[in-house]
Design an enzyme around this catalytic site. Structure first.
Site, mmCIF file in Angstrom:
data_model
loop_
_atom_site.group_PDB
_atom_site.id
_atom_site.type_symbol
_atom_site.label_atom_id
_atom_site.label_comp_id
_atom_site.label_asym_id
_atom_site.label_seq_id
_atom_site.Cartn_x
_atom_site.Cartn_y
_atom_site.Cartn_z
ATOM 1 C CG ASN A 111 -0.305 -0.012 2.528
ATOM 2 O OD1 ASN A 111 0.830 -0.436 2.655
ATOM 3 N ND2 ASN A 111 -0.999 0.467 3.541
ATOM 4 C CG ASP B 39 -0.075 -3.717 10.735
ATOM 5 O OD1 ASP B 39 0.419 -3.217 9.699
ATOM 6 O OD2 ASP B 39 -1.267 -3.579 11.057
ATOM 7 C CG PHE C 3 -6.567 3.446 11.664
ATOM 8 C CD1 PHE C 3 -7.167 3.045 12.857
ATOM 9 C CD2 PHE C 3 -7.356 4.044 10.689
ATOM 10 C CE1 PHE C 3 -8.533 3.227 13.066
ATOM 11 C CE2 PHE C 3 -8.715 4.230 10.887
ATOM 12 C CZ PHE C 3 -9.312 3.822 12.077
HETATM 13 ZN ZN ZN Z 1 -3.863 -4.323 7.790
#
Ligand code: ZN
Length: 430
Positions: free
Chosen positions: A94, A306, A324
């Site tokens: 992303n 993450d 986030f």
């Molecule tokens: Zn994710």
């Protein structure tokens, strides 16, 4: 080039090894593991009192390059990885542009080869631009080495599209790694829906918004036969779905993050700490307990960070406006050692399984075993090193950790990638 690592406690459950011995490395591969090894010339390192394990792999990392280099780049992100004890990371697609074609894949590989301090495994998008509308160029990306596909950051909303992604990936025996989020339920959700969202007066991100997509994707795994790896699972019921799918014999695996294991929605107090704004959100204490049980009983396959770096100016805003994510590469190993290994919830062997063995298997990477012939990707841990997490010590560009101030025991001191040191005495080798 020869390297002799002496007197470490050498642990690898794959070859049933847990003993104090030596490891001899030549030309990037292990040539011998045994007692009292010697060599003619080369570098000898005394690792008395330390633990040596197969190199750790973090299979869920946002390196932010290309496009968001103000948050992190491949140089800084891989330095943070080496500092945290990792020999490889899997980069999420992303970025801007999204890694949804072979050109993007080659860019990340080339930058990593140029400036990386660890191996970078590239994952590709499932859909073009992560928009969920058109299949990404999965076949072309696979031809350029991609073996894992994900629209991380977004759930693939359309079940028919997800079926096509999985049918396509299964042709190459690639794994599909969904970020499970049903947008129609999650909407503008900021924190776990329930006590936390009520207490703070914010929109809730319900457990069902995650669990429904886990359920759907397991059904699609049954339909297509495609290997499925559920990313950052956070709820007790979601984990039970994976447990049941495994019992059924489906090729389903899952991962958890240290922040979902060791923090809960109760940690988000009325100071509205934006470092604790993550997606999926921190859940209840009962969920965290269930995840730890899953780590101990084998339901959870991998612990991942993450690692999601953001700039201070992005995080220093009202909770609803902050992005986030939290960083994790430089704290994950120590959090696992402090909270799981030291108290005896899991042993070192299980830690190696969760942070090295299973991630490589899920990503279809060559295994690293502590035996002759294996690639010399190695992590060395000082199990007694006590330290306090401080922002100033991070090599990541970002400081958005939820664990600043935490007192931890155990950390990586040496890291070797293909026999070359990337970390020595806790310091990056330039
Ligand atoms: Zn994710």
């Amino acid at each position: 080039m020869a390297l002799l690592l002496k007197n470490a406690r050498v642990i690898d459950p794959q070859v049933e090894l847990d003993t104090v011995c030596d490891v001899l490395v030549r030309d990037g591969r292990i040539v011998e593991v045994g007692q009292d090894l010697a060599m003619e010339k080369g570098e000898t390192v005394d690792l008395t009192g330390k633990v040596l394990v197969p190199g750790l792999v973090d299979m869920h990392v946002h390196l932010r390059e290309p496009g968001y280099e103000q948050k992190e780049d491949i140089a800084s992100g891989t330095r943070a990885a080496a500092h945290g004890g990792f020999t490889a990371v899997c980069a999420m697609p992303n970025t801007a542009p999204v890694i949804d074609n072979a050109v993007g894949v080659e860019y990340v590989k080339a930058r990593a080869a140029q400036v990386g301090k660890c191996r970078v495994i590239v994952s590709g998008a499932c859909t073009k631009g992560l928009e969920g509308e058109i299949l990404a160029e999965m076949g072309d990306m696979h031809a350029h080495g991609v073996k894992a596909f994900t629209d991380d950051g977004h759930g693939v909303q359309d079940a028919g599209m997800m079926r096509r992604v999985m049918e396509y990936a299964s042709q190459f025996d690639c794994v599909v790694m969904p970020h499970c989020q049903d947008d129609s339920l999650v909407g503008e959700g900021q924190v776990n829906e329930g006590t936390c969202s009520t207490r703070l007066g914010m929109f809730g991100w319900p457990a069902e918004g995650e669990e429904l997509e886990i359920m759907r994707d397991i059904a699609l795994c049954r339909l297509t036969g495609c290997p499925l790896h559920i990313q950052h699972i956070t709820t007790a019921r979601g984990l039970q779905l994976v447990r049941d799918a495994k019992a059924e014999g489906l090729p389903v695996t899952c991962e958890v993050t240290p922040h979902h294991l060791f923090l809960t929605e109760d940690d988000i107090d009325d100071t509205y700490p934006t470092a604790l704004k993550v997606n999926p959100p921190l859940r209840t204490a009962a969920d965290a307990r269930a995840l730890i049980e899953g780590v101990a009983d084998g339901t959870v396959d991998a612990i991942v960070t993450d690692h999601a770096p953001h700039t201070d100016w992005e995080k220093d805003r009202e909770f609803e406006l902050a992005p986030f994510g939290m960083i994790g590469l430089e704290t994950a190993l120590s959090l696992v050692l402090t909270n799981l290994v030291k108290p005896g919830v899991i042993d070192y062997g299980r830690m190696v399984d969760l942070m090295a063995v299973r991630p490589r298997a899920i990503l279809r990477e060559e295994p690293v075993r502590l035996e002759a012939g294996s690639i010399a990707d190695l992590t060395v841990i000082d199990p007694d090193a006590a330290w306090t997490v401080a922002r100033a010590d991070f090599l990541s560009k970002a400081g958005n950790s939820g664990f600043i101030g935490a007192e931890l025991v155990g950390r990586a001191t040496e890291v070797y990638v293909g026999g070359y040191a990337t970390l020595k005495d806790g310091v990056i080798v330039e």
